[in-house]
Design a protein around this motif. Structure first.
Motif, short mmCIF file in Angstrom:
data_model
loop_
_atom_site.label_atom_id
_atom_site.label_comp_id
_atom_site.label_asym_id
_atom_site.label_seq_id
_atom_site.Cartn_x
_atom_site.Cartn_y
_atom_site.Cartn_z
N GLY A 54 -16.89 -6.49 -29.58
CA GLY A 54 -17.46 -7.17 -31.09
C GLY A 54 -18.69 -6.88 -31.33
O GLY A 54 -19.79 -6.46 -30.54
N PRO A 55 -19.12 -7.11 -32.58
CA PRO A 55 -20.43 -6.99 -33.19
C PRO A 55 -21.57 -7.89 -32.47
O PRO A 55 -21.32 -9.10 -32.04
N LEU A 56 -22.68 -7.42 -32.43
CA LEU A 56 -23.75 -8.00 -31.72
C LEU A 56 -24.63 -8.77 -33.05
O LEU A 56 -24.55 -8.39 -34.11
N PRO A 57 -25.41 -9.68 -32.71
CA PRO A 57 -26.29 -10.42 -33.79
C PRO A 57 -27.34 -9.46 -33.86
O PRO A 57 -27.88 -8.85 -33.02
N ASP A 58 -27.77 -9.49 -35.14
CA ASP A 58 -28.96 -8.89 -35.71
C ASP A 58 -30.20 -9.04 -34.89
O ASP A 58 -30.48 -10.43 -34.75
N VAL A 59 -31.23 -8.13 -34.80
CA VAL A 59 -32.57 -8.64 -34.31
C VAL A 59 -33.36 -9.54 -35.15
O VAL A 59 -32.90 -9.46 -36.46
N GLN A 60 -34.22 -10.32 -34.66
CA GLN A 60 -35.12 -11.26 -35.53
C GLN A 60 -36.56 -10.48 -35.62
O GLN A 60 -37.03 -9.84 -34.86
#
Length: 416
Positions: A31-37
């Motif tokens: 699955g996709p990973l969360p975007d960096v902050q």
């Protein structure tokens, strides 16, 4: 023989577990990973320092740069910018309004203007008063160009009246037209009461005088007179017009108007060319109400030097500097590094805080361009690419399997 209830439950639980593992595992692992902050380094992104122009606090003064369209862009002004007598600077209005009505081309000296009794009487009267004049005699013929030269460069009062009467029929008619023209130009604080500036009712502000200076430099006929050999005769005539307004020429300053009256004291309007590397810009300045030249001269020179300092290149973006940091949900961190330095000639404009723009991403190799840093200086913008100083890598299967909430959130956010 029917299976026991316990066996049925066991089979069901096992099937669900196998199904869950078969779905959950691939979903979490693929699955996709969360975007960096992204966190911007506000200290590094803060506006670079620019040089301010210091003007005298006591006398009304203003300095501006001439834009490509000929308009004066104000850089600094001091003292009360309220309308006050402007002396001979009113002759700039006389010349501009006449040339707006009866323009001259580069190869045309204009019609002949015959000197009549009223023109000669003006010459005698102004001479007796000690006001600036250029000699005329009854029956002389002057070209329009030479009369304008006498008004601009010699600040000749008798020629200002002659030019106004010739163009508009009377000085009163000129005054009406001139004030309408000033209103059309948006010079709402400037008004004229005569063609010479001798009356204290000719008023304006230092700021609007810089705009008049810009209009004079944008008018081809006047610009040529200010730039050329002002004392030389024109091709079609042998009249020599003294450059009575010239002042501080050794300092690289070209006077546009210089006068003294009891009501206005010294009024000085000037221009100078400034350099910054290969770039050149024209500045204009105006000072009114100055008591003496011992006060005026150092103030004008300081204003020009201040404008030159404000024109020097400043480091807008520093190469190799970090303009922020990106952080992944699993703890990887990387700095946002500017790939190229940028300098820019300020020319009096104030630099703004840097704007950092990073495209959303989840993982990235080191050195990849992920965004830009941009700084606005006035109407100009300069920018540099931003790259990562270290990689943001995939967190691996254990982190993925143990953080379903973050991955499901990324999926719902459309990171797939």
């Amino acid at each position: 023989m029917s299976p026991s209830p316990g066996r049925v439950i066991g089979i069901a639980v096992g099937a669900l577990a196998i199904l869950g593992i078969g779905v959950y595992g691939p979903a979490m692992l693929l699955g996709p990973l969360p975007d960096v902050q992204v966190r911007v380094d506000t200290a590094q992104a803060s506006a670079p320092a620019t040089t301010s122009v210091v003007l005298p606090a006591d006398d009304a003064s203003a300095v501006a740069f001439i834009e490509d369209d000929g308009q004066a862009a104000l850089v600094a002004a001091s003292a009360d910018d309220e309308a006050a007598p402007i002396g001979g600077a009113a002759k700039l209005v006389t010349a501009l309004v006449v040339l707006d009505t009866l323009p001259l081309t580069a190869d045309d000296d204009g019609p002949d203007i015959r000197i009549g009794p009223e023109d000669y009487t003006d010459y005698l009267r102004y001479s007796a008063e000690g006001s600036r004049t250029v000699q005329v005699s009854p029956g002389d013929s002057w070209t329009e160009r030479d009369v304008v030269r006498a008004v601009l460069l010699a600040s000749s009062n008798n020629h200002a009246d002659t030019l106004a009467r010739w163009a508009f029929g009377s000085v009163d008619a000129y005054v009406t037209t001139a004030n309408e023209w000033l209103d059309e130009q948006g010079l709402t604080s400037t008004s004229v009461a005569d063609a010479t500036g001798l009356s204290g009712d000719n008023v304006g502000t230092a700021t609007e005088l810089t705009r008049l200076a810009g209009l004079a430099l944008a008018e081809p006929t006047l610009a040529a007179m200010l730039e050329g050999d002002s004392g030389a005769p024109t091709p079609s005539d042998d009249r020599r017009i003294p450059d009575a307004i010239a002042h501080l020429g050794d300092e690289g300053i070209r006077a546009i108007s210089r006068s003294f009256t009891d009501e206005a004291a010294i009024t000085f309007v000037w221009t100078a060319e400034l350099r910054s590397g290969d770039e050149r810009r024209t500045m204009v300045g105006a000072m009114t109400g100055v008591d003496d030249y011992d006060t005026l001269d150092p103030a004008v020179i300081a204003a020009v030097e201040g404008m030159q300092a404000a024109s020097e290149p400043i480091e807008v973006i520093a190469a190799g500097a970090s303009y922020g940091e990106v952080t992944s949900a699993w703890g990887d961190r990387a700095q946002l590094i500017a790939t190229a330095g940028r300098t820019d000639a300020a020319f009096g404009a104030v630099a703004e805080d840097a704007s950092v723009d990073v495209e959303p991403f989840t993982t990235s190799p080191v050195g990849r361009q992920v965004g830009t840093v941009t700084v606005a200086i006035g109407e100009r913008e300069v920018s540099s690419a931003l790259e990562l100083d270290r990689a943001i890598t995939d967190p691996g299967p254990i982190w993925r399997l143990t953080h379903p909430g973050l991955l499901i959130g990324a999926f719902l956010d459309g990171n797939a």
